[in-house]
Design a protein around this motif. Structure first.
Motif, mmCIF file in Angstrom:
data_model
loop_
_atom_site.group_PDB
_atom_site.id
_atom_site.type_symbol
_atom_site.label_atom_id
_atom_site.label_comp_id
_atom_site.label_asym_id
_atom_site.label_seq_id
_atom_site.Cartn_x
_atom_site.Cartn_y
_atom_site.Cartn_z
ATOM 1 N N LEU A 30 -54.350 21.828 -32.942
ATOM 2 C CA LEU A 30 -53.095 22.229 -32.304
ATOM 3 C C LEU A 30 -52.057 22.644 -33.348
ATOM 4 C CD1 LEU A 30 -52.782 19.474 -29.544
ATOM 5 C CD2 LEU A 30 -53.745 21.766 -29.337
ATOM 6 N N SER A 53 -56.561 26.518 -28.819
ATOM 7 C CA SER A 53 -56.656 25.231 -29.523
ATOM 8 C C SER A 53 -56.684 24.077 -28.531
ATOM 9 C CB SER A 53 -55.470 25.069 -30.479
ATOM 10 O OG SER A 53 -55.450 26.102 -31.429
ATOM 11 N N SER A 104 -50.574 26.411 -33.820
ATOM 12 C CA SER A 104 -49.126 26.623 -33.719
ATOM 13 C C SER A 104 -48.562 27.249 -34.990
ATOM 14 C CB SER A 104 -48.424 25.286 -33.444
ATOM 15 O OG SER A 104 -48.841 24.747 -32.208
ATOM 16 N N SER A 121 -53.450 32.415 -25.531
ATOM 17 C CA SER A 121 -52.702 32.362 -26.788
ATOM 18 C C SER A 121 -53.450 31.478 -27.777
ATOM 19 C CB SER A 121 -51.305 31.790 -26.538
ATOM 20 O OG SER A 121 -51.392 30.418 -26.165
ATOM 21 N N PHE A 142 -52.364 28.793 -29.157
ATOM 22 C CA PHE A 142 -52.174 27.402 -28.768
ATOM 23 C C PHE A 142 -53.074 27.031 -27.592
ATOM 24 C CE2 PHE A 142 -50.177 24.091 -26.192
ATOM 25 C CZ PHE A 142 -50.010 23.088 -27.132
ATOM 26 N N GLY A 159 -49.608 30.855 -35.239
ATOM 27 C CA GLY A 159 -48.823 31.660 -34.314
ATOM 28 C C GLY A 159 -47.415 31.904 -34.815
ATOM 29 N N GLU A 160 -46.864 30.935 -35.565
ATOM 30 C CA GLU A 160 -45.488 31.055 -36.057
ATOM 31 C C GLU A 160 -45.393 31.868 -37.340
ATOM 32 O OE1 GLU A 160 -41.367 30.434 -36.025
ATOM 33 O OE2 GLU A 160 -42.858 29.946 -34.483
#
Length: 425
Positions: free
Chosen positions: A366, A61, A370, A56, A58, A373-374
């Motif tokens: 990070l 990262s 994140s 993924s 995250f 991804g959001e």
């Protein structure tokens, strides 16, 4: 390390620096570059591991951030150990120990996320070389030359550019193990050369207090926390971009992996060059002025880039402006450290400040992963960078400047502030 105690004991401005000091600076800079090369081996391969191991955003990262946080926190004990044992001992030791995780990752440690995280954890040891070099170089140069010397040493962070330019190409041309085996061989050669040629500065004072007491004394110094805050933004921003820029360019702009790595290398090389210039300017203009200009440029560049403009030319200009500013700010931070830290505590202060800088580089990848991804966009992450840079500017113009000026005036007399800022002749 020599710590002048009176005005008459300080080196005369403009006095020549011994040739051996420049040799030690060159050897230390090479050692820094080689260890940073090793430290950054996983970053260019992040997109490849994401695809092959189905990671993924995250997880990718986290993979590139683990060596950063270990190398950052490790600088605290390594800096204190350098005060105790000197760079002559610590440079070969750090280089030799880093060989182990490099070989592990190349031979067996790239088949799963767990194996990569374990290897990356110990790869972080290479990042502690910074805390060895700063006190080592600082001891060889007089105060009015330390900004330039530390800036030149800081150019060793260009080791990340070596990794960016060569790692992917070597993997494509040969095998996954190739870049790791080459780096391990270079580390071995450097460890041997350093053990044979490095010498600590004459008259180096070896601290006798226990490590815990020395670290506690370091924590009581105002410069420790002032420089830590500034370095977390300047060097932290540089590290964040150097480890995450290939992913950003590939995901946000659809660039091929090799093209993204090459652009990251350009970012790194400009930051490296500007680090030396930032130190040089600090010797002449004072570090506070450089430290104020740096976050101002970063904030402006981050705001522009948050709109995801086209790479040619707006995005490229924004990234290069931020690279130059982050490099100059990193050099200026340690010019401030070199001028305002007791000589027998430079290693300990460097360790804490270096840790802050590395941790500053651990968080943004990070956060960026994140947020992407959001929301499917990096705009929010870049807006946060602009806010942090603006806060650093405000802190420099208020807390840091007010802390620097009264002490300079007291140290140099009624007209001390003007003399302290005057360039060395």
């Amino acid at each position: 390390m020599v710590q002048p105690t009176t005005e008459s004991e300080r080196p005369v401005p403009g006095a020549p620096v011994p040739g051996r000091a420049w040799l030690m600076l060159a050897l230390a800079t090479i050692g820094f570059a080689v260890n940073f090369w090793a430290w950054a081996l996983l970053s260019p391969l992040g997109p490849r591991f994401k695809d092959s191991l189905e990671l993924s955003s995250f997880q990718q990262s986290l993979l590139v951030a683990v060596p950063v946080v270990v190398g950052s926190l490790g600088r605290i004990p390594v800096g204190a150990l350098t005060d105790r044992f000197g760079g002559r001992v610590m440079f070969p030791v750090v280089s030799a120990v880093t060989i182990v995780p490099v070989l592990y990752l190349g031979v067996a440690g790239h088949s799963s996320l767990t194996a990569l995280l374990v290897g990356g954890f110990f790869l972080g040891i290479g990042g502690t070389a910074f805390a060895v070099g700063v006190p080592f170089v600082n001891a060889w140069f007089p105060p009015q030359r330390r900004g330039l010397a530390i800036g030149v040493f800081g150019a060793g962070m260009g080791g990340t550019a070596i990794s960016a330019l060569t790692t992917v190409k070597l993997v494509d041309a040969h095998s996954m193990a190739t870049p790791f085996l080459i780096t391990a061989a270079v580390l071995t050669v450097y460890a041997v050369v350093a053990a044979l040629l490095l010498r600590d500065a004459p008259g180096r004072t070896v601290p006798t207090e226990p490590l815990a007491r020395r670290l506690a004394a370091t924590a009581r110094l105002g410069i420790t926390w002032q420089a830590s805050a500034l370095y977390a933004v300047a060097f932290g921003g540089y590290i964040a971009f150097s480890v995450y820029l290939p992913t950003y360019l590939k995901t946000g702009y659809g660039l091929p992996q090799a093209d993204a790595a090459n652009r990251m290398a350009g970012f790194v090389l400009l930051a490296v060059a500007m680090r030396s210039i930032g130190g040089w300017l600090s010797d002449r203009l004072g570090p506070v002025r450089v430290l104020a200009a740096s976050p101002a440029v970063v904030a402006a560049g981050a705001v522009v880039q948050s709109f995801t403009p086209s790479l040619a030319p707006v995005g490229t200009i924004a990234f290069l402006a931020m690279a130059g500013a982050l490099g100059a700010g990193s050099g200026a931070t340690f010019a401030l450290v070199a001028l305002r830290t007791p000589a027998n505590k430079v290693g300990s202060v460097t360790g804490v400040v270096g840790a802050a800088g590395g941790l500053g580089g651990f968080v943004p990848p990070l956060v960026m992963g994140s947020l992407y991804g959001e929301y499917g966009s990096y705009a929010a992450g870049l807006a946060l960078l602009a806010i942090v840079a603006a806060a650093a500017l405000g802190y420099t113009l208020s807390g840091v400047r007010s802390a620097v000026q009264p002490r300079d005036a007291a140290s140099h007399g009624p007209a001390g502030l003007n003399r302290a800022r005057r360039p060395a002749s």
